[in-house]
Design a protein around this motif. Structure first.
Motif, PDB file in Angstrom:
ATOM      1  N   ARG A 237     130.227 -54.595  84.038  1.00  0.00           N
ATOM      2  CA  ARG A 237     131.432 -52.900  84.390  1.00  0.00           C
ATOM      3  C   ARG A 237     131.068 -53.112  85.679  1.00  0.00           C
ATOM      4  N   LEU A 238     130.226 -53.521  87.024  1.00  0.00           N
ATOM      5  CA  LEU A 238     130.219 -53.114  87.950  1.00  0.00           C
ATOM      6  C   LEU A 238     131.345 -53.917  88.572  1.00  0.00           C
ATOM      7  N   ASP A 239     131.394 -53.443  89.719  1.00  0.00           N
ATOM      8  CA  ASP A 239     132.575 -53.639  90.563  1.00  0.00           C
ATOM      9  C   ASP A 239     133.009 -55.131  91.376  1.00  0.00           C
ATOM     10  N   THR A 240     134.024 -55.801  91.243  1.00  0.00           N
ATOM     11  CA  THR A 240     134.279 -57.063  91.632  1.00  0.00           C
ATOM     12  C   THR A 240     133.352 -56.967  92.941  1.00  0.00           C
ATOM     13  N   ALA A 241     132.906 -56.906  93.363  1.00  0.00           N
ATOM     14  CA  ALA A 241     132.369 -57.051  94.840  1.00  0.00           C
ATOM     15  C   ALA A 241     130.915 -57.170  94.614  1.00  0.00           C
ATOM     16  N   ALA A 242     130.373 -56.146  93.902  1.00  0.00           N
ATOM     17  CA  ALA A 242     129.205 -56.582  93.030  1.00  0.00           C
ATOM     18  C   ALA A 242     128.540 -58.003  91.722  1.00  0.00           C
ATOM     19  N   ILE A 243     129.685 -57.947  91.139  1.00  0.00           N
ATOM     20  CA  ILE A 243     129.552 -59.029  90.585  1.00  0.00           C
ATOM     21  C   ILE A 243     129.363 -60.329  91.153  1.00  0.00           C
ATOM     22  N   GLU A 244     130.823 -60.642  92.515  1.00  0.00           N
ATOM     23  CA  GLU A 244     130.645 -61.838  93.138  1.00  0.00           C
ATOM     24  C   GLU A 244     129.382 -61.407  94.062  1.00  0.00           C
ATOM     25  N   THR A 245     128.901 -60.535  94.483  1.00  0.00           N
ATOM     26  CA  THR A 245     127.467 -60.607  94.990  1.00  0.00           C
ATOM     27  C   THR A 245     126.254 -61.308  94.179  1.00  0.00           C
ATOM     28  N   VAL A 246     125.934 -60.522  93.418  1.00  0.00           N
ATOM     29  CA  VAL A 246     125.323 -61.172  92.721  1.00  0.00           C
ATOM     30  C   VAL A 246     125.681 -62.738  91.547  1.00  0.00           C
ATOM     31  N   ALA A 247     126.040 -62.983  91.547  1.00  0.00           N
ATOM     32  CA  ALA A 247     126.735 -64.521  91.090  1.00  0.00           C
ATOM     33  C   ALA A 247     126.486 -65.246  92.422  1.00  0.00           C
ATOM     34  N   ALA A 248     126.990 -64.840  93.557  1.00  0.00           N
ATOM     35  CA  ALA A 248     126.084 -65.651  94.588  1.00  0.00           C
ATOM     36  C   ALA A 248     124.652 -65.239  95.021  1.00  0.00           C
ATOM     37  N   ALA A 249     123.928 -64.747  94.242  1.00  0.00           N
ATOM     38  CA  ALA A 249     122.743 -64.507  95.091  1.00  0.00           C
ATOM     39  C   ALA A 249     122.035 -64.749  93.272  1.00  0.00           C
ATOM     40  N   ALA A 250     122.484 -65.555  92.894  1.00  0.00           N
ATOM     41  CA  ALA A 250     121.825 -66.607  91.691  1.00  0.00           C
ATOM     42  C   ALA A 250     122.082 -68.191  92.115  1.00  0.00           C
ATOM     43  N   ILE A 251     123.432 -68.243  92.324  1.00  0.00           N
ATOM     44  CA  ILE A 251     123.101 -69.389  92.911  1.00  0.00           C
ATOM     45  C   ILE A 251     122.174 -70.008  94.346  1.00  0.00           C
ATOM     46  N   HIS A 252     122.337 -69.296  95.393  1.00  0.00           N
ATOM     47  CA  HIS A 252     121.540 -69.663  96.179  1.00  0.00           C
ATOM     48  C   HIS A 252     119.813 -68.485  95.375  1.00  0.00           C
ATOM     49  N   ALA A 253     119.351 -68.098  94.102  1.00  0.00           N
ATOM     50  CA  ALA A 253     118.254 -68.500  93.912  1.00  0.00           C
ATOM     51  C   ALA A 253     117.902 -70.020  93.444  1.00  0.00           C
ATOM     52  N   HIS A 254     118.155 -70.185  92.843  1.00  0.00           N
ATOM     53  CA  HIS A 254     118.618 -71.804  92.212  1.00  0.00           C
ATOM     54  C   HIS A 254     118.619 -72.764  92.921  1.00  0.00           C
ATOM     55  N   LEU A 255     119.433 -72.544  94.058  1.00  0.00           N
ATOM     56  CA  LEU A 255     119.285 -73.697  94.999  1.00  0.00           C
ATOM     57  C   LEU A 255     117.840 -73.579  95.866  1.00  0.00           C
ATOM     58  N   THR A 256     117.209 -72.346  96.228  1.00  0.00           N
ATOM     59  CA  THR A 256     116.311 -72.246  96.859  1.00  0.00           C
ATOM     60  C   THR A 256     114.726 -72.758  96.238  1.00  0.00           C
ATOM     61  N   LEU A 257     115.075 -72.839  94.437  1.00  0.00           N
ATOM     62  CA  LEU A 257     113.489 -72.821  94.031  1.00  0.00           C
ATOM     63  C   LEU A 257     113.307 -74.133  93.531  1.00  0.00           C
ATOM     64  N   GLY A 258     115.179 -75.330  93.709  1.00  0.00           N
ATOM     65  CA  GLY A 258     115.126 -76.306  93.462  1.00  0.00           C
ATOM     66  C   GLY A 258     115.852 -76.714  92.517  1.00  0.00           C
ATOM     67  N   LEU A 259     116.411 -75.689  91.642  1.00  0.00           N
ATOM     68  CA  LEU A 259     116.145 -75.788  90.166  1.00  0.00           C
ATOM     69  C   LEU A 259     117.699 -76.762  90.136  1.00  0.00           C
ATOM     70  N   ARG A 260     117.911 -77.401  89.049  1.00  0.00           N
ATOM     71  CA  ARG A 260     119.173 -78.392  88.048  1.00  0.00           C
ATOM     72  C   ARG A 260     119.130 -77.956  87.126  1.00  0.00           C
ATOM     73  N   ASP A 261     120.949 -78.452  86.966  1.00  0.00           N
ATOM     74  CA  ASP A 261     121.194 -78.848  85.009  1.00  0.00           C
ATOM     75  C   ASP A 261     121.355 -77.272  84.493  1.00  0.00           C
ATOM     76  N   LEU A 262     120.258 -76.214  84.455  1.00  0.00           N
ATOM     77  CA  LEU A 262     120.174 -74.988  83.813  1.00  0.00           C
ATOM     78  C   LEU A 262     119.497 -74.424  84.039  1.00  0.00           C
ATOM     79  N   SER A 263     120.079 -72.480  84.876  1.00  0.00           N
ATOM     80  CA  SER A 263     118.685 -72.154  84.611  1.00  0.00           C
ATOM     81  C   SER A 263     119.910 -70.475  84.417  1.00  0.00           C
ATOM     82  N   ARG A 264     118.771 -69.641  84.369  1.00  0.00           N
ATOM     83  CA  ARG A 264     119.147 -67.963  84.930  1.00  0.00           C
ATOM     84  C   ARG A 264     118.395 -67.083  85.064  1.00  0.00           C
ATOM     85  N   VAL A 265     118.917 -66.953  86.313  1.00  0.00           N
ATOM     86  CA  VAL A 265     118.328 -65.919  87.183  1.00  0.00           C
ATOM     87  C   VAL A 265     118.734 -64.342  87.154  1.00  0.00           C
ATOM     88  N   ASP A 266     117.788 -63.656  86.652  1.00  0.00           N
ATOM     89  CA  ASP A 266     117.810 -62.294  86.312  1.00  0.00           C
ATOM     90  C   ASP A 266     117.236 -61.236  87.067  1.00  0.00           C
TER      91      ASP A 266
END
Length: 324
Positions: A237-266
């Motif tokens: 229910r967050l606004d569009t800007a916040a949803i886009e920000t958290v989605a980008a933050a998840a990809i950043h975390a995935h890449l920073t930790l060197g993960l692949r295939d599948l992850s979940r970031v909280d």
């Protein structure tokens, strides 16, 4: 090896961790989805017969659905790599980085992500330096509400919310039950969001962020796996800007930790729309009440297609041709 009907996939589930039951539920769901996608699937527990079985059978791909140390600390993933079995998920080294919450938070903090201020304590130091003195320093350094959690582990086991300083000792004892190292961090107030990240070969993509609203206000083990104890919103229910920000933050975390295939970031997203990193999961829950399957459905695809794509990606990464 596979036959003409699809790939031969071994799904690993169970283990001896505190999260065995959750893993078994995840494994059955993954196996059912892969069968629906046309693959031949064997569901196996990671017991003493597993490695000889894999060496003899040589399945096309292994799909771990293991939670807790048996699947997420990198040990088994390293062994699978050593015997040359294509495996869905992160490398052993990346799994070790994500498995340790202090390591993951340190790496994300160094990369510029917002991470709650924290103190990390080993059980040994807690005893040697004296509990009373240690807790006094912690309370002075981290005033206000706190989150106390095991440095390693998942499913919120051993996690405590401390709103009264007198409850801190009990929370420490509970967390030390699950790990020899405990994280005490400043509690961030906001909206709890989980973002699944999927990469089937074309780069990581964030699934629809899922907002978590437990009926008790705390997303505990029971709230995660008992139907009806939590309300999920996908999309959030967050606004569009916040949803886009958290989605980008998840990809950043995935890449920073060197993960692949599948992850979940909280994350916790605060009132200013800032996503605060909590943890990354290399083998997230895939049960009927888990967040990644919910996000997969909300993103306009289905589990069979997604898990089959992950199997194909693992096979392609190993340099073998896809068979379906």
């Amino acid at each position: 090896m596979s036959d003409s009907s699809g790939l031969y996939v071994v799904v690993l589930a169970g283990g001896i961790s505190h999260e065995r039951d959750v893993s078994l539920r995840s494994g059955r769901r993954v196996a059912d989805a892969l069968v629906a996608a046309g693959h031949r699937v064997v569901l196996r527990d990671p017991d003493a017969g597993l490695l000889p079985f894999l060496v003899e059978e040589r399945p096309d791909v292994v799909f771990p659905a293991l939670h807790g140390s048996s699947g997420e600390d990198g040990s088994l993933l390293g062994l699978l790599d050593a015997i040359g079995i294509p495996t869905v998920g992160s490398s052993a080294a990346a799994a070790r980085r994500a498995w340790s919450k202090p390591v993951a938070s340190s790496l994300l903090g160094a990369s510029g992500a917002s991470v709650p201020e924290s103190i990390v304590l080993s059980h040994e130091s807690f005893r040697e330096l004296g509990a009373a003195g240690v807790l006094r320093v912690v309370r002075d350094a981290l005033p206000g509400d706190l989150v106390v959690k095991p440095a390693m582990g998942g499913s919120a086991q051993g996690v405590g919310i401390v709103t009264d300083p007198n409850d801190l000792p009990r929370a420490m004892v509970d967390a030390f039950t699950y790990s020899d190292v405990v994280v005490i961090e400043r509690r961030i107030v906001g909206t709890e969001i989980a973002v699944g990240v999927i990469d089937t070969g074309d780069g990581p993509v964030a699934l629809t962020p899922v907002e978590i609203e437990p009926t008790t206000g705390i997303y505990s083990f029971q709230a995660r796996y008992n139907a009806g104890e939590t309300t999920f919103y996908a999309p959030s229910r967050l606004d569009t800007a916040a949803i886009e920000t958290v989605a980008a933050a998840a990809i950043h975390a995935h890449l920073t930790l060197g993960l692949r295939d599948l992850s979940r970031v909280d994350f916790i997203v605060d009132g200013a729309g800032v996503p605060w990193f909590l943890e990354a999961n290399v083998l997230p829950g895939l049960t009927e009440t888990s967040l990644v399957p919910l996000a997969i459905d909300a993103s306009g695809t289905d589990a069979a297609t997604t898990y089959s794509g992950l199997v194909q990606a693992a096979l392609a990464r190993a340099g073998r041709n896809s068979k379906v």
